[in-house]
Design a protein around this motif. Structure first.
Motif, PDB file in Angstrom:
ATOM      1  N   LYS A 159      -4.870  -5.391   3.615  1.00 21.82           N
ATOM      2  CA  LYS A 159      -4.804  -4.590   2.382  1.00 21.82           C
ATOM      3  C   LYS A 159      -3.343  -4.216   2.101  1.00 21.82           C
ATOM      4  O   LYS A 159      -2.629  -3.772   3.008  1.00 21.82           O
ATOM      5  CB  LYS A 159      -5.620  -3.316   2.587  1.00 21.82           C
ATOM      6  CG  LYS A 159      -6.055  -2.692   1.303  1.00 21.82           C
ATOM      7  CD  LYS A 159      -6.946  -1.507   1.576  1.00 21.82           C
ATOM      8  CE  LYS A 159      -7.923  -1.326   0.436  1.00 21.82           C
ATOM      9  NZ  LYS A 159      -8.842  -0.259   0.665  1.00 21.82           N
ATOM     10  N   VAL A 160      -2.905  -4.437   0.873  1.00 16.14           N
ATOM     11  CA  VAL A 160      -1.528  -4.088   0.514  1.00 16.14           C
ATOM     12  C   VAL A 160      -1.500  -3.254  -0.763  1.00 16.14           C
ATOM     13  O   VAL A 160      -2.412  -3.311  -1.585  1.00 16.14           O
ATOM     14  CB  VAL A 160      -0.645  -5.362   0.290  1.00 16.14           C
ATOM     15  CG1 VAL A 160      -0.298  -6.045   1.592  1.00 16.14           C
ATOM     16  CG2 VAL A 160      -1.305  -6.337  -0.692  1.00 16.14           C
ATOM     17  N   LEU A 161      -0.431  -2.456  -0.864  1.00 14.71           N
ATOM     18  CA  LEU A 161      -0.173  -1.700  -2.086  1.00 14.71           C
ATOM     19  C   LEU A 161       0.610  -2.629  -3.008  1.00 14.71           C
ATOM     20  O   LEU A 161       1.698  -3.081  -2.658  1.00 14.71           O
ATOM     21  CB  LEU A 161       0.647  -0.456  -1.712  1.00 14.71           C
ATOM     22  CG  LEU A 161       1.212   0.415  -2.818  1.00 14.71           C
ATOM     23  CD1 LEU A 161       0.119   0.895  -3.767  1.00 14.71           C
ATOM     24  CD2 LEU A 161       1.916   1.638  -2.200  1.00 14.71           C
ATOM     25  N   VAL A 162       0.023  -2.931  -4.165  1.00 13.77           N
ATOM     26  CA  VAL A 162       0.578  -3.976  -5.040  1.00 13.77           C
ATOM     27  C   VAL A 162       1.416  -3.368  -6.173  1.00 13.77           C
ATOM     28  O   VAL A 162       0.941  -2.501  -6.914  1.00 13.77           O
ATOM     29  CB  VAL A 162      -0.566  -4.817  -5.663  1.00 13.77           C
ATOM     30  CG1 VAL A 162      -0.012  -5.868  -6.623  1.00 13.77           C
ATOM     31  CG2 VAL A 162      -1.381  -5.496  -4.580  1.00 13.77           C
ATOM     32  N   TRP A 163       2.658  -3.861  -6.299  1.00 13.63           N
ATOM     33  CA  TRP A 163       3.553  -3.409  -7.384  1.00 13.63           C
ATOM     34  C   TRP A 163       4.037  -4.610  -8.184  1.00 13.63           C
ATOM     35  O   TRP A 163       5.184  -4.619  -8.632  1.00 13.63           O
ATOM     36  CB  TRP A 163       4.776  -2.697  -6.809  1.00 13.63           C
ATOM     37  CG  TRP A 163       4.559  -1.366  -6.183  1.00 13.63           C
ATOM     38  CD1 TRP A 163       4.551  -1.084  -4.859  1.00 13.63           C
ATOM     39  CD2 TRP A 163       4.367  -0.097  -6.850  1.00 13.63           C
ATOM     40  NE1 TRP A 163       4.354   0.263  -4.647  1.00 13.63           N
ATOM     41  CE2 TRP A 163       4.237   0.884  -5.853  1.00 13.63           C
ATOM     42  CE3 TRP A 163       4.276   0.282  -8.195  1.00 13.63           C
ATOM     43  CZ2 TRP A 163       4.037   2.236  -6.155  1.00 13.63           C
ATOM     44  CZ3 TRP A 163       4.079   1.635  -8.480  1.00 13.63           C
ATOM     45  CH2 TRP A 163       3.959   2.588  -7.470  1.00 13.63           C
ATOM     46  N   GLU A 172     -10.452  -7.101  -6.105  1.00 16.66           N
ATOM     47  CA  GLU A 172     -10.416  -6.567  -7.471  1.00 16.66           C
ATOM     48  C   GLU A 172      -8.970  -6.252  -7.851  1.00 16.66           C
ATOM     49  O   GLU A 172      -8.229  -5.684  -7.025  1.00 16.66           O
ATOM     50  CB  GLU A 172     -11.212  -5.259  -7.532  1.00 16.66           C
ATOM     51  CG  GLU A 172     -12.701  -5.428  -7.336  1.00 16.66           C
ATOM     52  CD  GLU A 172     -13.433  -5.648  -8.646  1.00 16.66           C
ATOM     53  OE1 GLU A 172     -13.294  -4.802  -9.543  1.00 16.66           O
ATOM     54  OE2 GLU A 172     -14.132  -6.670  -8.772  1.00 16.66           O
ATOM     55  N   ILE A 173      -8.583  -6.573  -9.081  1.00 19.78           N
ATOM     56  CA  ILE A 173      -7.218  -6.260  -9.521  1.00 19.78           C
ATOM     57  C   ILE A 173      -7.070  -4.740  -9.599  1.00 19.78           C
ATOM     58  O   ILE A 173      -7.787  -4.069 -10.347  1.00 19.78           O
ATOM     59  CB  ILE A 173      -6.936  -6.883 -10.913  1.00 19.78           C
ATOM     60  CG1 ILE A 173      -6.962  -8.407 -10.809  1.00 19.78           C
ATOM     61  CG2 ILE A 173      -5.596  -6.391 -11.459  1.00 19.78           C
ATOM     62  CD1 ILE A 173      -6.899  -9.127 -12.140  1.00 19.78           C
ATOM     63  N   SER A 174      -6.170  -4.200  -8.768  1.00 16.02           N
ATOM     64  CA  SER A 174      -5.934  -2.742  -8.775  1.00 16.02           C
ATOM     65  C   SER A 174      -4.639  -2.470  -8.017  1.00 16.02           C
ATOM     66  O   SER A 174      -3.891  -3.401  -7.717  1.00 16.02           O
ATOM     67  CB  SER A 174      -7.101  -2.005  -8.113  1.00 16.02           C
ATOM     68  OG  SER A 174      -7.031  -2.161  -6.726  1.00 16.02           O
ATOM     69  N   ASN A 175      -4.381  -1.214  -7.702  1.00 11.23           N
ATOM     70  CA  ASN A 175      -3.159  -0.887  -6.956  1.00 11.23           C
ATOM     71  C   ASN A 175      -3.234  -1.368  -5.504  1.00 11.23           C
ATOM     72  O   ASN A 175      -2.212  -1.604  -4.871  1.00 11.23           O
ATOM     73  CB  ASN A 175      -2.861   0.623  -7.012  1.00 11.23           C
ATOM     74  CG  ASN A 175      -4.021   1.460  -6.507  1.00 11.23           C
ATOM     75  OD1 ASN A 175      -5.169   0.998  -6.516  1.00 11.23           O
ATOM     76  ND2 ASN A 175      -3.751   2.661  -6.077  1.00 11.23           N
ATOM     77  N   LYS A 176      -4.436  -1.541  -4.983  1.00  9.77           N
ATOM     78  CA  LYS A 176      -4.607  -2.041  -3.611  1.00  9.77           C
ATOM     79  C   LYS A 176      -5.401  -3.349  -3.643  1.00  9.77           C
ATOM     80  O   LYS A 176      -6.501  -3.399  -4.192  1.00  9.77           O
ATOM     81  CB  LYS A 176      -5.377  -1.024  -2.752  1.00  9.77           C
ATOM     82  CG  LYS A 176      -4.714   0.348  -2.634  1.00  9.77           C
ATOM     83  CD  LYS A 176      -3.802   0.454  -1.436  1.00  9.77           C
ATOM     84  CE  LYS A 176      -2.998   1.749  -1.426  1.00  9.77           C
ATOM     85  NZ  LYS A 176      -3.805   2.925  -1.096  1.00  9.77           N
ATOM     86  N   MET A 177      -4.797  -4.396  -3.066  1.00  8.50           N
ATOM     87  CA  MET A 177      -5.483  -5.691  -3.008  1.00  8.50           C
ATOM     88  C   MET A 177      -5.267  -6.293  -1.620  1.00  8.50           C
ATOM     89  O   MET A 177      -4.692  -5.637  -0.748  1.00  8.50           O
ATOM     90  CB  MET A 177      -4.947  -6.623  -4.109  1.00  8.50           C
ATOM     91  CG  MET A 177      -5.255  -6.116  -5.515  1.00  8.50           C
ATOM     92  SD  MET A 177      -4.624  -7.169  -6.817  1.00  8.50           S
ATOM     93  CE  MET A 177      -5.736  -8.568  -6.722  1.00  8.50           C
TER      94      MET A 177
END
Ligand SMILES: Cc1ncc(COP(=O)(O)O)c(C=O)c1O
Length: 414
Positions: A45-49, A34-39
């Protein structure tokens, strides 16, 4: 004489040259879930910026429901054909009215794609008698539009108002001979540096020079200004911007875009803009979905407040830790470090594999040789814990970089 395919095989282009080592990791990475801060990136699992989902609308339950309901009712085909021929609908016209009202402009035209719409609008608005004056750091879609222009084009160094004025004086002389007009093009928020275009200073020049201003506010729409109406609202010059471009692909988390201006200009675009006359209109789920997103953007100011809470925490935290964020004045957060291509590659592998942080990386030739730019895009979905963890991690990777821990000769993949 050469064979076309042979030529392309031997010269892969500036980025394509690195495709063998970069593909699937640095270029064309796959973010899953799911598109969110964690993908998920390669199963971890990564923290996405790195997503422009500024307001967190991509997975808002009301947005998902509106998209799904519209897809179920209309499918992806309706309406078929270009708007002018057979592809118009009341929903398209209603969305244009809603955008005009939100943007305090007389009229709006929807664009089936942002990039192509921007290229085509520039092509459509000017002819060989006219002069375009544009900012040197403009997005590729502006550059491509300018390339199609048959008349003169004068570029000024990024946000350099004194140079812009010199170019306007040159342009004014020229159009006096051709009986042409002048169009200035800049961005609201520059997507790489996060810098704002100096719209206030540019529009002030209208007292001295006769020109119309076209602003590409792809990153500013929904994120800037009191109501989210963009960078011109932020700078108090909404009425002085003559033609305004926004995209649905960033804060609206969809696809497509729009241009707002006067009734006359929009009618001219409707009947002359080749990318809209000769291409299929926007499918109904995108139109109805955009309408729902706009409704939320207007009725839920907390989304923009949350975004800015994270923007301030991230940018203040990084600055306090001594990082150079350049000239950003928007959510776009570049972090400048020093190093070569391979150090940049190793640093990103370390960030992704050992710290589970995914952000975009920019190196030469987009930034000068020896500069590594990490680009972070905060969103309303990030948390203060995400920010704290990221600032701490960036301090660690900066130490590693300074201590020469990232190989300078090759990229060592995990
Ligand atoms: C400044 C700017 N203009 C235009 C575009 C193109 O918009 P779209 O993605 O809707 O085609 C972008 C997208 O990256 C952008 O950053």
């Amino acid at each position: 004489m050469t064979d076309l395919f042979e030529k392309l095989k031997n010269n892969r282009g500036p980025l394509g040259t690195f495709s063998k080592v970069a593909h699937d990791y640095f270029t064309f990475p796959k973010l899953e879930g799911e598109i969110s801060n964690k993908m998920f990136f390669r199963g971890k699992k990564v923290l996405v910026w790195s997503l422009n989902n500024y307001l967190g609308l991509a997975n808002h339950p009301e947005v998902r429901k509106a998209d799904a309901d519209a897809a179920s009712q209309f499918g992806l085909a309706y309406p078929m054909g270009a708007r002018m021929m057979s592809g118009n609908s009341n929903h398209h016209e209603q969305l244009e009215k809603e955008i005009s009202s939100f943007m305090s402009k007389e009229d709006t035209i929807l664009l089936n794609y942002g990039y192509q719409g921007m290229v085509s609008a520039i092509d459509c608005l000017v002819d060989r008698h006219d002069v375009i004056v544009y900012d040197a750091e403009s997005h590729a879609c502006i550059i491509d539009g300018v390339r199609m222009h048959m008349g003169k084009r004068f570029v000024y160094p990024h946000n350099d108002i004194a140079s812009l004025e010199k170019q306007l004086a040159r342009a004014q002389k020229l159009v006096a001979e051709t009986n042409g007009a002048i169009m200035v093009i800049t961005e609201g928020v520059f997507g790489m540096s996060g810098n704002q275009g100096k719209l206030k200073e540019i529009t002030a020049l209208k007292k001295k020079y006769k020109f119309r201003l076209f602003v590409d506010d792809a990153h500013g729409f929904g994120t800037m200004g009191k109501t989210g109406a963009g960078t011109a609202e932020e700078q108090g010059v909404q009425q002085e911007v003559d033609i305004y471009f926004g995209t649905f692909a960033k804060s609206m988390a969809s696809i497509g875009g729009f241009i707002c201006s006067t009734n006359d200009v929009i009618e001219y675009l409707r009947y002359n803009m080749r990318s809209q006359i000769f291409a299929k209109s926007m499918p109904m789920p995108l139109v109805i979905g955009a309408s729902k997103r706009l409704e939320l953007l207007k009725s839920k100011p907390e989304l923009k407040d949350n975004l800015w809470k994270i923007v301030h925490a991230l940018q203040d935290g990084l600055k306090k830790a001594g990082f150079n964020l350049g000239t950003t004045m928007s959510p776009v957060t570049p972090v400048f470090l020093s190093g070569g291509h391979f150090e940049a590659g190793n640093l990103v592998v370390d960030l992704r594999e050992n710290y589970q942080i995914f952000c975009s990386i920019v190196t030469y030739p987009v930034v000068p040789k020896g500069v590594i730019m990490l680009r972070l895009i905060p969103t309303a979905e990030h948390t203060l814990d995400d920010v704290k963890y990221t600032v701490e991690t960036f301090e660690k990777i900066r130490t590693n970089l300074r201590e020469g821990k990232y190989d300078k000769e090759k990229v060592i993949m995990a």
